[in-house]
Design an enzyme around this catalytic site. Structure first.
Site, PDB file in Angstrom:
ATOM      1  N   ILE A 166       5.362   1.076  12.283  1.00  0.00           N
ATOM      2  CA  ILE A 166       6.826   0.346  11.708  1.00  0.00           C
ATOM      3  C   ILE A 166       7.028   0.018   9.841  1.00  0.00           C
ATOM      4  O   ILE A 166       6.237  -0.937  10.283  1.00  0.00           O
ATOM      5  CB  ILE A 166       7.907  -0.348  12.151  1.00  0.00           C
ATOM      6  CG1 ILE A 166       8.576   0.099  13.986  1.00  0.00           C
ATOM      7  CG2 ILE A 166       8.855  -1.131  11.559  1.00  0.00           C
ATOM      8  CD1 ILE A 166       9.117   1.507  13.965  1.00  0.00           C
ATOM      9  N   LYS A 167       7.663   0.719   9.505  1.00  0.00           N
ATOM     10  CA  LYS A 167       7.345   1.279   7.875  1.00  0.00           C
ATOM     11  C   LYS A 167       8.220   0.183   7.397  1.00  0.00           C
ATOM     12  O   LYS A 167       9.918   0.240   7.425  1.00  0.00           O
ATOM     13  CB  LYS A 167       7.564   2.062   6.823  1.00  0.00           C
ATOM     14  CG  LYS A 167       6.120   3.200   6.999  1.00  0.00           C
ATOM     15  CD  LYS A 167       6.983   4.307   6.065  1.00  0.00           C
ATOM     16  CE  LYS A 167       5.907   3.634   4.702  1.00  0.00           C
ATOM     17  NZ  LYS A 167       6.247   5.197   4.149  1.00  0.00           N
ATOM     18  N   LEU A 168       7.718  -1.273   6.738  1.00  0.00           N
ATOM     19  CA  LEU A 168       8.603  -2.450   6.083  1.00  0.00           C
ATOM     20  C   LEU A 168       8.424  -2.399   4.621  1.00  0.00           C
ATOM     21  O   LEU A 168       7.390  -2.533   4.147  1.00  0.00           O
ATOM     22  CB  LEU A 168       8.303  -3.458   6.760  1.00  0.00           C
ATOM     23  CG  LEU A 168       9.120  -3.391   8.374  1.00  0.00           C
ATOM     24  CD1 LEU A 168       8.215  -4.298   9.253  1.00  0.00           C
ATOM     25  CD2 LEU A 168      10.904  -4.165   8.988  1.00  0.00           C
ATOM     26  N   THR A 200       6.935   5.421  10.237  1.00  0.00           N
ATOM     27  CA  THR A 200       9.193   5.295  10.510  1.00  0.00           C
ATOM     28  C   THR A 200       9.354   4.274   9.956  1.00  0.00           C
ATOM     29  O   THR A 200       9.255   3.268  10.537  1.00  0.00           O
ATOM     30  CB  THR A 200      10.230   5.784  12.172  1.00  0.00           C
ATOM     31  OG1 THR A 200       9.029   7.061  12.537  1.00  0.00           O
ATOM     32  CG2 THR A 200      11.284   6.009  11.572  1.00  0.00           C
TER      33      THR A 200
END
EC number: 2.2.1.2
Length: 316
Positions: free
Chosen positions: A131-133, A95
């Protein structure tokens, strides 16, 4: 002989690059990845309407401020879609943090913690979340902080070797180097098509994979953003590959042998000293394609995030 998708699964962990539940049920990937563009697309599917309604209800209970309600609805919608996807896969959902925070380490960390808390409050443990960054210097620093807190990260919009090296040195869990978008840039620049074996995106991921394995970095390499199955098959053996449903369908329909292209060297070379901020910026800046593509990717995700917010605001 089994089809190419089945053979690929034996060499590589197959991930579905979609927010659409039906496609995930059909292809039964290990993991799934979403991004602001995919969330926007999923939000327009009729069966997701109850998830939007539930997200709005949540947001209204948190704040009376409309702007805050829009933000909270978008965050909860991404989590609600993620929760639905997790019911159909054994592994993890990725996400993404708001792309507009790509140059804000503190803001990215705060947003990531908020998304993880939303998942945790719904009974989803951290070992099922990525967690997408964006792979900016600030995004990589945010990931370094989050990894130490037990929040695993997926560093996306990765186009340069400098980005890949900085991610490994920060100890991030996983990177998503983009294949097709690299090829797009070279195709536009040189005005020609590329065979899969000479595809600049394929070569980029191969170089990153080999570097990680030679130096014993544990960061997972997950090739992303494919334009055709030729690119995918040239990366058979990569740790993971995240593939859109249309290309999963093509692989499933294709016959013929799939050959392992990437092999873990299990190396233990002495690692160089970690890159400084200045070194990172300079090395990344030398790659014109990467500079353009990172900026374009962030802008495009921000545009789709804005469209999603407009859609939500109209429903509030």
């Amino acid at each position: 002989m089994s089809n190419k998708l089945e053979q690929l699964r034996k060499l590589t962990t197959v991930v579905a690059d979609t927010g659409e539940i039906d496609a995930i049920k059909k292809y039964q990937p290990e993991d799934a990845t979403t991004n602001p563009s995919l969330i926007l697309k999923a939000a327009q599917i009729e069966e997701y309407a109850p998830l939007i309604d539930a997200s709005i209800e949540y947001a209204k209970a948190q704040s009376n401020d409309k702007a805050q309600q829009v933000q909270d609805t978008c965050d909860m919608l991404a989590v609600n879609i993620g929760k639905e996807i997790l019911k159909t896969i054994p592994g993890r959902i990725s996400t993404e943090v708001d792309a507009r925070l790509s140059y804000d380490t503190e803001g990215s960390v705060a947003k990531a913690r908020q998304l993880v808390k939303m998942y945790n409050d719904a009974g989803i443990t951290n070992d099922r979340i990525l967690i997408k960054l964006a792979s900016t210097w600030e995004g990589i620093r945010a990931a370094e902080i989050l990894e130490k807190e037990g929040i695993n990260c997926n560093l996306t919009l990765l186009f340069s070797f400098a980005q890949a090296r900085a991610c490994a040195e920060a100890g991030v869990f996983l990177i998503s180097p983009f294949v097709g978008r690299i090829m797009d840039w070279y195709k536009a620049k040189e005005g020609r098509d590329f065979e899969a074996s000479e595809d600049p995106g394929v070569i980029s991921v191969t170089d990153i994979y080999n570097y990680y394995k030679d130096y014993g970095y544990n960061t997972v390499v997950m090739g992303a953003s494919f334009r055709n199955i030729g690119e995918i098959l040239e990366l058979a053996g990569c740790d993971r590959l995240t593939i859109a449903p249309a290309l999963l369908a093509e692989l499933e329909a294709a016959e013929g042998e799939v050959v392992e292209k990437l092999v873990d060297s299990k190396g233990s070379k002495e690692r160089p000293a970690p890159m400084s901020h200045a070194e990172f910026l300079w090395e990344h800046n030398l790659d014109a394609m990467a500079v353009e593509k990172v900026a374009e990717g962030i802008r495009n995700f921000a545009v789709d995030q804005g469209k999603l917010e407009d859609m939500i605001a109209a429903k509030l």
